[in-house]
Design a protein around this motif. Structure first.
Motif, PDB file in Angstrom:
ATOM      1  N   TYR A 426       5.341 -86.973 -88.927  1.00  0.00           N
ATOM      2  CA  TYR A 426       5.385 -88.222 -88.166  1.00  0.00           C
ATOM      3  C   TYR A 426       5.719 -87.936 -86.717  1.00  0.00           C
ATOM      4  CZ  TYR A 426      10.605 -88.422 -88.589  1.00  0.00           C
ATOM      5  OH  TYR A 426      11.964 -88.177 -88.541  1.00  0.00           O
ATOM      6  N   LEU A 427       5.475 -88.929 -85.882  1.00  0.00           N
ATOM      7  CA  LEU A 427       5.796 -88.864 -84.465  1.00  0.00           C
ATOM      8  C   LEU A 427       6.749 -89.987 -84.145  1.00  0.00           C
ATOM      9  CD1 LEU A 427       4.779 -87.342 -81.765  1.00  0.00           C
ATOM     10  CD2 LEU A 427       3.635 -89.512 -81.316  1.00  0.00           C
ATOM     11  N   VAL A 428       7.826 -89.672 -83.435  1.00  0.00           N
ATOM     12  CA  VAL A 428       8.740 -90.704 -82.961  1.00  0.00           C
ATOM     13  C   VAL A 428       8.802 -90.605 -81.442  1.00  0.00           C
ATOM     14  CG1 VAL A 428      10.778 -89.229 -83.283  1.00  0.00           C
ATOM     15  CG2 VAL A 428      11.047 -91.709 -83.141  1.00  0.00           C
ATOM     16  N   GLY A 429       8.783 -91.753 -80.782  1.00  0.00           N
ATOM     17  CA  GLY A 429       8.847 -91.792 -79.325  1.00  0.00           C
ATOM     18  C   GLY A 429       9.717 -92.943 -78.861  1.00  0.00           C
ATOM     19  N   GLY A 430      10.045 -92.922 -77.578  1.00  0.00           N
ATOM     20  CA  GLY A 430      10.838 -94.005 -76.992  1.00  0.00           C
ATOM     21  C   GLY A 430      12.333 -93.860 -77.144  1.00  0.00           C
ATOM     22  N   LEU A 431      12.810 -92.839 -77.837  1.00  0.00           N
ATOM     23  CA  LEU A 431      14.252 -92.657 -78.019  1.00  0.00           C
ATOM     24  C   LEU A 431      14.913 -92.298 -76.693  1.00  0.00           C
ATOM     25  CD1 LEU A 431      14.237 -90.554 -81.323  1.00  0.00           C
ATOM     26  CD2 LEU A 431      15.071 -92.907 -81.083  1.00  0.00           C
ATOM     27  N   SER A 432      16.079 -92.887 -76.449  1.00  0.00           N
ATOM     28  CA  SER A 432      16.787 -92.590 -75.198  1.00  0.00           C
ATOM     29  C   SER A 432      18.288 -92.431 -75.414  1.00  0.00           C
ATOM     30  CB  SER A 432      16.535 -93.697 -74.167  1.00  0.00           C
ATOM     31  OG  SER A 432      17.064 -94.938 -74.610  1.00  0.00           O
ATOM     32  N   ASN A 433      18.708 -92.151 -76.647  1.00  0.00           N
ATOM     33  CA  ASN A 433      20.143 -92.108 -76.980  1.00  0.00           C
ATOM     34  C   ASN A 433      20.915 -91.108 -76.142  1.00  0.00           C
ATOM     35  OD1 ASN A 433      18.369 -92.696 -79.421  1.00  0.00           O
ATOM     36  ND2 ASN A 433      20.328 -93.565 -80.080  1.00  0.00           N
ATOM     37  N   GLU A 434      20.306 -89.991 -75.788  1.00  0.00           N
ATOM     38  CA  GLU A 434      21.000 -88.950 -75.028  1.00  0.00           C
ATOM     39  C   GLU A 434      20.578 -88.932 -73.559  1.00  0.00           C
ATOM     40  OE1 GLU A 434      21.167 -85.057 -76.926  1.00  0.00           O
ATOM     41  OE2 GLU A 434      20.566 -85.963 -78.833  1.00  0.00           O
ATOM     42  N   GLU A 435      19.967 -90.029 -73.093  1.00  0.00           N
ATOM     43  CA  GLU A 435      19.382 -90.030 -71.748  1.00  0.00           C
ATOM     44  C   GLU A 435      20.067 -90.973 -70.786  1.00  0.00           C
ATOM     45  OE1 GLU A 435      17.344 -87.629 -71.552  1.00  0.00           O
ATOM     46  OE2 GLU A 435      17.315 -87.409 -73.727  1.00  0.00           O
ATOM     47  N   GLY A 436      21.359 -91.200 -70.918  1.00  0.00           N
ATOM     48  CA  GLY A 436      22.052 -92.076 -69.992  1.00  0.00           C
ATOM     49  C   GLY A 436      21.542 -93.502 -70.104  1.00  0.00           C
ATOM     50  N   LYS A 437      21.131 -94.083 -68.987  1.00  0.00           N
ATOM     51  CA  LYS A 437      20.653 -95.466 -68.996  1.00  0.00           C
ATOM     52  C   LYS A 437      19.365 -95.600 -69.784  1.00  0.00           C
ATOM     53  CE  LYS A 437      19.992 -99.442 -65.947  1.00  0.00           C
ATOM     54  NZ  LYS A 437      20.057 -99.949 -64.557  1.00  0.00           N
ATOM     55  N   GLY A 438      18.527 -94.587 -69.720  1.00  0.00           N
ATOM     56  CA  GLY A 438      17.297 -94.602 -70.509  1.00  0.00           C
ATOM     57  C   GLY A 438      16.218 -95.473 -69.907  1.00  0.00           C
ATOM     58  N   TYR A 439      16.400 -96.792 -69.967  1.00  0.00           N
ATOM     59  CA  TYR A 439      15.423 -97.759 -69.469  1.00  0.00           C
ATOM     60  C   TYR A 439      16.008 -98.481 -68.256  1.00  0.00           C
ATOM     61  CZ  TYR A 439      12.720 -97.362 -73.851  1.00  0.00           C
ATOM     62  OH  TYR A 439      11.965 -96.910 -74.909  1.00  0.00           O
ATOM     63  N   ASP A 440      15.339 -98.368 -67.115  1.00  0.00           N
ATOM     64  CA  ASP A 440      15.808 -98.997 -65.873  1.00  0.00           C
ATOM     65  C   ASP A 440      14.795-100.066 -65.460  1.00  0.00           C
ATOM     66  OD1 ASP A 440      16.717 -99.735 -63.405  1.00  0.00           O
ATOM     67  OD2 ASP A 440      16.552 -97.736 -62.492  1.00  0.00           O
ATOM     68  N   PHE A 441      15.189-101.337 -65.588  1.00  0.00           N
ATOM     69  CA  PHE A 441      14.304-102.450 -65.240  1.00  0.00           C
ATOM     70  C   PHE A 441      14.529-102.957 -63.813  1.00  0.00           C
ATOM     71  CE2 PHE A 441      14.658-102.551 -69.863  1.00  0.00           C
ATOM     72  CZ  PHE A 441      13.332-102.684 -70.247  1.00  0.00           C
ATOM     73  N   ASP A 442      15.458-102.341 -63.074  1.00  0.00           N
ATOM     74  CA  ASP A 442      15.743-102.780 -61.708  1.00  0.00           C
ATOM     75  C   ASP A 442      14.904-102.043 -60.666  1.00  0.00           C
ATOM     76  OD1 ASP A 442      17.733-104.599 -62.539  1.00  0.00           O
ATOM     77  OD2 ASP A 442      19.203-102.964 -62.666  1.00  0.00           O
ATOM     78  N   VAL A 443      14.226-101.002 -61.072  1.00  0.00           N
ATOM     79  CA  VAL A 443      13.465-100.188 -60.138  1.00  0.00           C
ATOM     80  C   VAL A 443      12.249-100.963 -59.620  1.00  0.00           C
ATOM     81  CG1 VAL A 443      12.019 -99.152 -61.946  1.00  0.00           C
ATOM     82  CG2 VAL A 443      12.454 -97.880 -59.841  1.00  0.00           C
ATOM     83  N   ARG A 444      11.840-100.676 -58.391  1.00  0.00           N
ATOM     84  CA  ARG A 444      10.625-101.247 -57.822  1.00  0.00           C
ATOM     85  C   ARG A 444       9.835-100.140 -57.126  1.00  0.00           C
ATOM     86  NH1 ARG A 444      11.645-104.439 -60.948  1.00  0.00           N
ATOM     87  NH2 ARG A 444      11.922-106.709 -60.746  1.00  0.00           N
ATOM     88  N   PHE A 445       8.513-100.217 -57.241  1.00  0.00           N
ATOM     89  CA  PHE A 445       7.628 -99.193 -56.713  1.00  0.00           C
ATOM     90  C   PHE A 445       6.694 -99.782 -55.660  1.00  0.00           C
ATOM     91  CE2 PHE A 445       8.527 -98.273 -61.191  1.00  0.00           C
ATOM     92  CZ  PHE A 445       9.013 -96.982 -61.134  1.00  0.00           C
ATOM     93  N   LYS A 446       5.929 -98.885 -55.015  1.00  0.00           N
ATOM     94  CA  LYS A 446       4.859 -99.267 -54.108  1.00  0.00           C
ATOM     95  C   LYS A 446       3.538 -98.743 -54.665  1.00  0.00           C
ATOM     96  CE  LYS A 446       6.716 -97.108 -50.669  1.00  0.00           C
ATOM     97  NZ  LYS A 446       6.958 -96.542 -49.318  1.00  0.00           N
ATOM     98  N   HIS A 447       2.432 -99.244 -54.119  1.00  0.00           N
ATOM     99  CA  HIS A 447       1.129 -98.749 -54.552  1.00  0.00           C
ATOM    100  C   HIS A 447       1.029 -97.236 -54.402  1.00  0.00           C
ATOM    101  CE1 HIS A 447      -0.188-102.988 -54.343  1.00  0.00           C
ATOM    102  NE2 HIS A 447      -1.168-102.615 -55.152  1.00  0.00           N
ATOM    103  N   ASP A 448       1.634 -96.697 -53.341  1.00  0.00           N
ATOM    104  CA  ASP A 448       1.538 -95.258 -53.087  1.00  0.00           C
ATOM    105  C   ASP A 448       2.195 -94.412 -54.171  1.00  0.00           C
ATOM    106  OD1 ASP A 448       0.162 -95.704 -50.766  1.00  0.00           O
ATOM    107  OD2 ASP A 448       1.865 -95.344 -49.416  1.00  0.00           O
ATOM    108  N   ASP A 449       3.035 -95.028 -55.001  1.00  0.00           N
ATOM    109  CA  ASP A 449       3.666 -94.287 -56.096  1.00  0.00           C
ATOM    110  C   ASP A 449       2.718 -94.076 -57.272  1.00  0.00           C
ATOM    111  OD1 ASP A 449       6.243 -94.089 -54.857  1.00  0.00           O
ATOM    112  OD2 ASP A 449       6.578 -96.197 -55.357  1.00  0.00           O
ATOM    113  N   PHE A 450       1.580 -94.741 -57.238  1.00  0.00           N
ATOM    114  CA  PHE A 450       0.635 -94.653 -58.356  1.00  0.00           C
ATOM    115  C   PHE A 450      -0.740 -94.203 -57.854  1.00  0.00           C
ATOM    116  CE2 PHE A 450       3.838 -97.796 -59.641  1.00  0.00           C
ATOM    117  CZ  PHE A 450       4.258 -97.232 -60.838  1.00  0.00           C
TER     118      PHE A 450
END
Length: 461
Positions: A426-450
């Motif tokens: 099997y494959l498991v993904g999305g785990l962030s238990n050992e990754e500090g904050k893990g998911y940051d929804f406050d970040v903002r990007f610009k077009h140049d970042d993509f």
């Protein structure tokens, strides 16, 4: 408004499905070949009254085992604090008693009990915690009378963001609700992905992923964004042999008129290449062949290779309120076990789901000949997906472990797993238990970042 989308396990008892209104049922059974009209203003008026603002049935079920929706979880409190930690399971499903509960499970879920003697499912009281920002609810109500499918259902026009079809009339509209659903607008996450062998051995891969929808970019929506659903980068940060490999995707709303735009930076070659193969059933990044590109996030991408049939609604045991699985004190070795995740950690609850069946069109190619989606009515998140091979035998079953990110008001997941019923891997993904904050929804990007230039800079090591 933006405008523009091996062994066959024993079959369980057929689930009891809710009956759809006659007009809706006719549309579902006929399939979809032309653009569909939005619902009437009278129908849309149900949103926020008999329906939740996102389109779920607001009331409790007849038995009271699914409560009424009362606004979802408060934004207050530590993201990872489990508000239901003191609750005990109401029942535990095992291989010995699975037949008793099969009507509230998918065939793939039942197959897990047939395959693994140690497999269990702890079922807890149901809590309808899903909550989204008011602007998303307002957009859903506006979308109900304006959004419509185009290009044989392979694109969406006339909608703002998130839920285009809160009162869906066919299977494709339900699937588009999953594809476009609210995931915070913009985020960066650091996650673990593990391809787990049948003996439990696994190779951890850490990924840094960034998402943004055009409306959330610092420099705002540009004219060239008219057919863009979202921007995405995926940067491998370990193991060392894969560090510096970066993927960039511009996800389109109508992927037939303008296919997904993808690029990869290969650290070994030190160059950016176009990657049209990052779609459909091409292997996913560092997955040991255990996931297709369109398996990520349970399902993504262009729906044009399948016909989509709305079967109805069903009450079902699905992963929900997965606070225990997200616990920051857990190590990945505590979670990952041979055959499946540690069954003491996932929490299951009874929820109403939309059931959609996808069948491969004649002449089209994909490793999955059929898929059955079970999509949570409150979040539009695909909670469980059964995958069938070309012999019409169950092959893989996917589960999304739902999690409410309180402050951000994002109902999404804390992990997703894709179990191979034939190989035992099997494959498991999305785990962030050992990754500090893990998911940051406050970040903002610009077009140049993509841009291709941006991933070239990210990939330098």
């Amino acid at each position: 408004m933006r405008t523009l989308a091996f062994r066959s396990p024993t079959s369980p008892q057929r689930p009891r499905l809710w009956r759809l209104a006659p007009v809706s049922l006719a549309l579902c059974l006929l399939g979809l070949s032309t653009a569909q009209a939005a619902v009437s203003a009278e129908e849309a008026a149900k949103l926020g009254t008999t329906l939740t603002p996102a389109g779920a049935v607001k009331a409790a079920n007849a038995e009271g085992t699914i409560p009424a929706w009362q606004g979802g979880m408060s934004q207050e409190g530590d993201r990872y604090a489990d508000p239901f930690a003191s609750e005990k399971p109401m029942l535990t499903i095992t291989p010995a008693n699975v037949d008793q509960y099969a009507s509230k499970l998918s065939p793939g879920q039942v197959a897990m009990f047939r395959k693994y003697p140690d497999y269990q499912m702890h079922v807890y009281p149901t809590h309808r915690t899903a909550a989204m920002p008011d602007r998303i609810y307002a957009a859903a109500k506006a979308n109900a009378t304006s959004a419509h499918l185009v290009a044989d259902g392979n694109g969406v026009e006339g909608y703002k963001e998130a839920v285009p079809f809160p009162i869906p009339q066919n299977g494709l509209e339900v699937i588009w609700n999953h594809i476009t659903r609210y995931r915070g607008g913009a985020l960066k996450r650091t996650i673990l992905q593990a391809a787990v062998q049948s003996n439990g051995a696994y190779s951890p891969v850490k990924l840094e992923e960034s998402f943004s929808w055009p409306e959330y970019l610092k420099d705002g929506v540009q004219p060239e964004d008219a057919n863009i659903l979202s921007f995405f980068t995926q940067n491998v940060i370990s193991p060392a042999r894969l560090v510096g490999n970066v993927l960039l995707v511009h996800e389109t709303l109508n992927q037939v008129s303008t296919p997904r735009q993808a690029w990869v930076y290969n650290a070994g070659q030190r160059r950016v290449r176009r990657a049209p193969q990052v779609a459909y059933d091409a292997p996913g990044t560092a997955t040991d062949g255990q996931r297709t590109s369109d398996n990520l996030d349970m399902y993504n991408g262009a729906p044009d290779r399948y016909t989509w049939k709305l079967i109805g609604k069903q009450e079902m045991y699905i992963p929900y309120n997965s606070f225990r699985l997200a616990d920051r004190s857990l190590k990945y070795d505590d979670i990952i076990r041979p055959g499946h995740l540690n069954t003491d950690l996932p929490r299951y609850e009874l929820h109403r789901v939309w059931v959609v069946e996808a069948n491969l069109k004649p002449g089209e190619r994909h490793i999955y000949a059929k898929r059955t989606f079970y999509i949570d009515e409150d979040t539009w998140q695909a909670a469980v997906v059964d995958h069938y091979d070309g012999r019409n035998q169950l092959w893989r079953v996917a589960e999304a472990y739902e999690f409410q990110y309180r402050k951000a008001q994002v109902p999404w997941l804390t992990a997703e797993a894709l179990y191979d019923l034939q190989s035992g891997r099997y494959l498991v993904g999305g785990l962030s238990n050992e990754e500090g904050k893990g998911y940051d929804f406050d970040v903002r990007f610009k077009h140049d970042d993509f841009t291709p230039a941006a991933i070239r800079r990210m990939g330098v090591r």
